[in-house]
Design a protein around this motif. Sequence first.
Motif, PDB file in Angstrom:
ATOM      1  N   MET A 126       0.826  -1.209   0.000  1.00 53.76           N
ATOM      2  CA  MET A 126       0.000   0.000   0.000  1.00 53.76           C
ATOM      3  C   MET A 126       0.861   1.260   0.000  1.00 53.76           C
ATOM      4  O   MET A 126       0.515   2.261  -0.649  1.00 53.76           O
ATOM      5  CB  MET A 126      -0.926  -0.004   1.218  1.00 53.76           C
ATOM      6  N   GLU A 127       1.985   1.223   0.684  1.00 51.39           N
ATOM      7  CA  GLU A 127       2.863   2.386   0.691  1.00 51.39           C
ATOM      8  C   GLU A 127       3.462   2.631  -0.691  1.00 51.39           C
ATOM      9  O   GLU A 127       3.544   3.774  -1.156  1.00 51.39           O
ATOM     10  CB  GLU A 127       3.981   2.207   1.723  1.00 51.39           C
ATOM     11  N   VAL A 128       3.865   1.553  -1.368  1.00 54.84           N
ATOM     12  CA  VAL A 128       4.379   1.684  -2.732  1.00 54.84           C
ATOM     13  C   VAL A 128       3.306   2.270  -3.647  1.00 54.84           C
ATOM     14  O   VAL A 128       3.578   3.175  -4.454  1.00 54.84           O
ATOM     15  CB  VAL A 128       4.859   0.327  -3.276  1.00 54.84           C
ATOM     16  N   ILE A 129       2.081   1.793  -3.513  1.00 57.95           N
ATOM     17  CA  ILE A 129       0.980   2.278  -4.345  1.00 57.95           C
ATOM     18  C   ILE A 129       0.745   3.768  -4.107  1.00 57.95           C
ATOM     19  O   ILE A 129       0.638   4.560  -5.055  1.00 57.95           O
ATOM     20  CB  ILE A 129      -0.306   1.475  -4.061  1.00 57.95           C
ATOM     21  N   GLN A 130       0.680   4.167  -2.840  1.00 58.39           N
ATOM     22  CA  GLN A 130       0.408   5.566  -2.522  1.00 58.39           C
ATOM     23  C   GLN A 130       1.554   6.474  -2.968  1.00 58.39           C
ATOM     24  O   GLN A 130       1.329   7.584  -3.473  1.00 58.39           O
ATOM     25  CB  GLN A 130       0.166   5.729  -1.015  1.00 58.39           C
ATOM     26  N   ALA A 137       7.579   7.626  -6.170  1.00 57.85           N
ATOM     27  CA  ALA A 137       8.202   6.302  -6.206  1.00 57.85           C
ATOM     28  C   ALA A 137       9.623   6.375  -6.742  1.00 57.85           C
ATOM     29  O   ALA A 137       9.916   7.118  -7.676  1.00 57.85           O
ATOM     30  CB  ALA A 137       7.370   5.351  -7.057  1.00 57.85           C
ATOM     31  N   GLY A 138      10.496   5.600  -6.133  1.00 54.33           N
ATOM     32  CA  GLY A 138      11.892   5.564  -6.560  1.00 54.33           C
ATOM     33  C   GLY A 138      12.457   4.165  -6.448  1.00 54.33           C
ATOM     34  O   GLY A 138      11.717   3.178  -6.343  1.00 54.33           O
ATOM     35  N   GLU A 139      13.778   4.080  -6.434  1.00 58.03           N
ATOM     36  CA  GLU A 139      14.436   2.774  -6.417  1.00 58.03           C
ATOM     37  C   GLU A 139      14.079   1.966  -5.175  1.00 58.03           C
ATOM     38  O   GLU A 139      13.921   0.745  -5.244  1.00 58.03           O
ATOM     39  CB  GLU A 139      15.948   2.958  -6.495  1.00 58.03           C
TER      40      GLU A 139
END
Length: 213
Positions: A126-130, A137-139
């Motif tokens: 969910m954190e990646v999605i948000q 978003a990064g590496e």
Amino acid sequence: DSTHLPMILVSNPWIPSRIEHLEGRGRSPVPELTKVCKQLISVGAELIVIPSSTTHAYYDELQRAMDVHMVSLVQSVADDLRTHSIKKVGILATTPTRQYRIYEEHFKQYGIDFSYPDSDSQEQVMEVIQRTKAGMAGELDGEWLNAIVNGKWSDGSDGVLLACTELPVVYTLLNKERGDIAQGKKVLDATDILAKRVIEEAYESRHNEVSSV
């Protein structure tokens, strides 16, 4: 580009959050989603496509309000998995997609088993999605996602399904930079599967139209 499909796109950021509504924290997005679908139809759309897995919680309600066919992302994915003899798949998606079992009924119809990440991994998903939605978003997000894809929760699966439009954005970028990072696991992109289904249906519809003239 002469062989490309005619396409009409409506991107409406004012549609209420599907996640917040499904979590009981916001108003229903159905009125705005219905309005958008009717806008598309009014300018000539013959197929309606919604790329979001979470939004497919409202698929049946929206289809009942439409006079044209809506291509189901969930059905398209289930058909693709069956075609490729996938027996068990790990699902990476939003928490509401998981809680509302958006994919499960279709998978069960085909005898496809499934699994979900542990709670800590789901929070990271969910954190990646948000962060991807916010353009942040990064590496590191790619590293998180790669670690989740290769986690123990997906052992025994034939592949892992990226079942949210933001996840392939991060994962594909990392994969291009690093080469094959899936450690032998098949990574399935729900968005890519949907795109192929739309092309097939659009060309079939066009062929039938030409043949009937």
